[in-house]
Design an enzyme around this catalytic site. Structure first.
Site, PDB file in Angstrom:
ATOM      1  N   ARG A 270      -0.652   2.683  13.936  1.00 19.49           N
ATOM      2  CA  ARG A 270       0.667   2.765  14.647  1.00 19.49           C
ATOM      3  C   ARG A 270       1.134   3.933  13.438  1.00 19.49           C
ATOM      4  NH1 ARG A 270       4.759   0.481  11.755  1.00 19.49           N
ATOM      5  NH2 ARG A 270       4.232  -1.701  11.591  1.00 19.49           N
ATOM      6  N   HIS A 274       7.742   0.488  12.977  1.00 19.15           N
ATOM      7  CA  HIS A 274       7.498  -0.699  14.001  1.00 19.15           C
ATOM      8  C   HIS A 274       8.393  -0.797  15.039  1.00 19.15           C
ATOM      9  CE1 HIS A 274       6.987  -5.020  15.268  1.00 19.15           C
ATOM     10  NE2 HIS A 274       8.386  -5.102  15.002  1.00 19.15           N
ATOM     11  N   TYR A 283       6.632   0.582   2.908  1.00 17.73           N
ATOM     12  CA  TYR A 283       5.335  -0.422   2.757  1.00 17.73           C
ATOM     13  C   TYR A 283       4.030   0.252   2.752  1.00 17.73           C
ATOM     14  CZ  TYR A 283       6.047  -0.883   7.730  1.00 17.73           C
ATOM     15  OH  TYR A 283       6.227  -0.843   8.965  1.00 17.73           O
TER      16      TYR A 283
END
Lengths: 375, 426
Positions: A270, A274, A283
């Site tokens: 990805r 998100h 992160y």
């Protein structure tokens, strides 16, 4: 000092494990493998078919970009971008027949596009004006499931029904790496194996379950989990549209031949957040993203097609124009979507009239009647 | 014309964002989708793509300041044929805004006759004393879906039952009991059980035990009378022995109980009044004979029903009884097969006792107990011989039948078993 375990670094799996068992037909540089069992499964693709795959991927990437922009501009409430997962979605969806059925998660815009969802249908739910984007029976795809992994159960149930009906249709359930840690997914696989259901479990391992790296949840790898359920599984380079098409064709063939369910792990990434409400820089590292950028699914097919001569500058400009038209259509359709009548919320809850719901509708209408224009 | 762009909610449920930097200046020409600003929300740093193609007319916020969702961020000059007077749209991303043009009527909404619903009070308090909302709570009987299904199948109306479960929940046992023709009774709230001695054991009463107890209490309310008849059934046993050799009965094991059932059904043809039940101010006689058979099972006493037993011949009865009893002992009897009997046989003889005084299966007019068949010295052909003798006992509902009717019926059964050839005349 390098680390052996992916989760030691707090990141996802390394971009390329170099695992020889991973099915790959197109290298990141665009070199195509033409021998072997899986190569034979996509040997039928001529230039037009290959350009079709390319166009789908470019178009859905552009639609995805436009939808993200629409969210930033306040026209959509939320959008889960698919950037980076185009090959996994387009390649697998192109293997489906008309009477097959898809039960997906919320990120499978590419699958919906291939199944025949319109630009308006792609964004209605995310604009917050509808509870379902499209008629599932028209395009053979259920309303995307937001609950993680729940659609795997729906897929298995539908597939068991199809088997009892003697139907030739197969079912694909799309979910992510995080969903494999859900109880629903385990149950769905157990029952699919028990009943020999014609269902394909298609996991897009995009390395991150929101901020949770896949190496932490599945240190042995996602595909290895399937074996525990008695499911034949395959790991495929999810950024290789040809390999994805090949393994999905194989799994669907198994399903239609009455040989039961299969599991596909499409290893992809990805590239974006998100959802539009997420900030992935908190992160994961820029290095990781850069490493995956070098494996871009669209660029790799473009490189191959430029090598064969199928993709010229003119053709590419045409594809880009098609994508631009799709983006413009999405914007126009999205902003033209009217607000639904509040009463319509009661319409599609039950197939038949329901007294409690009718009472609620009556109460709602009375409440609304209670407003008056301010003088 | 001028188009203002107000800050949308860039995350999920955010109310404000900080403007980090402008990427455009006033007077710049921008394309649709071009990045115009960097904004930091509580969740993420995001880039804002331009919603218009046009010229930046005015920047409304300074970098480093916090902008509320819905506040104007900047204005564009665009070519738009729609004109200036179009109001700025309320975008999805602004969330719900207070509607300024409309408000709730003070007098509240008109009452709606929804049948079972009461309109909630409107948000604004009434200046005068408001009428109390009438609590029109529809009484909907509580029951789990499988129990509702069972009730529908057995034709039991849930709204006529008083559930024995918590909050009046109708249980499976309630429905089964109701289906068996019983009057449902509300359970008393479980009271604290008195202490028991050390050598005592308290066994909770539930399931079949409870159903049996309830049925027996209902039965005990019926005025009933029992009569006895010892019968020399040697001829019937000889007949059963001969049938064993008969090819037609090769597949069936005709038991003595089957013979008794056959005799009972034949006797009922002449004594139809026995196949009846007391129903308040009337007696209901049944043409069909649905034969209840009391069966001791691991779960307890069950009375499965052999429907239309009167239509069956001896082999049919033997078959039906075998199936019924084995199903009941396996615990597989459907609840529907435990209800609707019109007369019952209880075979206490299998336990070796001579006889007993059976209690009526509530809702029936009679019950026949069959004792153990024993070799006894008996009067036979003017002398004394060892004969196979059984004691039959019949209990009748004295409201439905008199002793005479019961005695004649019992005697008819006895005659048939003592001389099965009499069946010819039945």
């Amino acid at each position: 000092m390098s680390s052996l375990l992916a989760h030691d670094t707090g990141t996802g799996s390394p971009p390329d494990r170099g695992d020889p068992r991973t099915v790959r037909l197109l290298t990141p540089d665009g070199v195509r493998q033409t021998s072997g069992e899986y190569a034979a499964r996509v040997a039928d693709l001529d230039d037009a078919a290959l350009l079709g795959l390319y166009t789908d991927m470019v178009v859905i990437r552009r639609i995805d970009q436009e939808a993200t922009a629409l969210q930033r501009q306040g026209e959509l409430a939320l959008w889960p971008p698919l950037l980076g997962q185009e090959a996994a979605q387009i390649g697998s969806a192109r293997a489906l027949e008309h009477d097959d059925f898809v039960f997906s998660s919320y990120r499978e815009h590419g699958v919906a596009w291939v199944r025949g969802a319109t630009t308006a249908e792609l964004c209605r739910v995310w604009r917050g004006i509808a509870v379902a984007g499209w008629d599932p029976y028209r395009i053979g795809m259920a309303t995307p499931q937001v609950i993680i992994g729940a659609q795997t159960l729906h897929a298995t149930g539908y597939a068991i029904g199809a088997k009892y009906d003697g139907a030739a249709s197969a079912v694909v359930s799309y979910f992510g790496d995080g969903a494999t840690s859900e109880g629903d997914t385990s149950e769905a696989m157990v029952f699919a194996v028990t009943y020999g259901a014609p269902v394909v479990f298609f996991c897009q391992n995009n390395q991150w379950a929101i901020s949770e790296p896949v190496g932490l949840q599945a240190p042995t790898g996602i595909a290895a989990r399937a074996a525990g359920f008695g499911l034949p599984s395959v790991t495929v380079d999810g950024n290789d549209v040809l390999a994805v098409l090949a393994v999905t064709r194989e799994a669907l063939e198994r399903a239609r031949a009455g040989e039961g369910p299969s599991f596909i792990e499409a290893v992809t990434y990805r590239m974006g957040p998100h959802t539009t409400a997420d900030d992935p820089t908190r992160y994961r590292t820029a290095d990781e993203v850069e490493a995956w950028k070098a494996k871009d699914p669209v660029a790799r097919l473009a490189a191959y097609l430029r090598g064969t001569g199928a993709l010229t500058d003119d053709v590419d400009a045409e594809v880009a124009a098609t994508a631009q038209r799709a983006a413009a259509a999405l914007r126009a359709d999205c902003t033209a979507l009217g607000e639904p009548d509040g009463e319509s919320i009661f319409d599609d809850v039950y197939a038949e009239p329901h007294p409690v719901l009718e009472a609620q509708r009556t109460r709602f209408l009375a409440y609304r009647e209670g407003f008056e224009e301010e003088r | 014309m001028i188009r203002e762009f107000r800050l949308p909610d860039l995350g999920e449920g955010l109310t404000e964002s900080e403007l980090v930097a402008w990427r455009v200046a006033e007077g710049d020409t921008v394309e649709l989708g071009q990045i115009i600003a960097e904004v930091e929300t509580a969740k993420a740093m995001v880039e804002l793509p331009s919603p218009h193609t046009g010229v930046v007319e005015r920047l409304h916020a300074e970098p480093g300041t916090t902008v509320q969702v819905g506040e104007t961020l900047l204005a564009f000059r665009v070519d738009d044929p729609e004109g200036d007077d179009a109001p700025p749209p309320n975008l999805v991303g602004y969330g719900a805004v207070a509607e300024s043009g409309r408000r709730r009527r003070r007098q509240g909404a008109p009452a709606v006759d929804g049948g079972t619903t009461v309109l909630e009070q409107t948000s604004e308090p009434e200046p005068e004393p408001a009428p109390e909302p009438v609590a029109v709570v529809e009484h909907r009987t509580l029951a789990a879906p499988p129990v509702r299904m069972l009730a529908a199948r057995l034709g039991v109306r849930l709204d006529e039952l008083h559930g024995s479960g918590p909050h009046g929940l109708v249980t499976r046992e309630d429905v089964e009991r109701a289906a068996a023709g019983a009057q449902p009774t509300a359970e008393a709230a479980p009271s604290a059980s008195p202490a028991i001695e050390a050598d005592e054991e308290r066994v909770p009463v539930r399931g079949v035990r409870k159903a049996t107890a309830d049925a027996m209490i209902r039965s005990a309310q019926v005025p009933q009378v029992t009569m006895f008849l010892p019968v020399d059934v040697t001829p019937t046993l000889e007949l059963l022995d001969r049938l064993k050799e008969d090819r037609a009965f090769r597949e069936v094991r005709v038991t003595f109980l089957a013979a008794v059932a056959r005799a009972l059904c034949l006797a009922l043809r002449r004594h139809r009044a026995v196949n009846a039940r007391w129903d308040g101010d009337s007696i209901v006689r049944r043409r069909a004979v649905h034969l209840g058979i009391a069966v001791a099972t691991p779960r307890g006493l069950l009375v499965p029903v052999l429907r239309d037993a009167g239509e069956l011949d001896l082999a049919g009865l033997a078959d039906g009884l075998a199936a019924l009893t084995s199903t009941a002992r396996d615990g597989r009897t459907a609840p529907a097969d435990l209800a609707g009997s019109t007369i019952t046989i209880t075979n206490v003889g299998v336990f070796g006792v001579e006889g007993g005084t059976p209690l009526l299966n509530a809702g029936e007019g009679a019950i026949l107990a069959v004792g153990a068949v024993a070799r006894r010295p008996w009067e036979h052909d003017g002398g004394i011989a060892l004969r196979d003798v059984v004691t039959l006992s019949l209990t009748i509902d004295h409201r439905v039948l008199d002793g005479e009717q019961g005695a004649l019926f019992l005697a008819e059964i006895g005659r048939l078993l003592a001389d099965p050839a009499r069946a010819f005349t039945a």
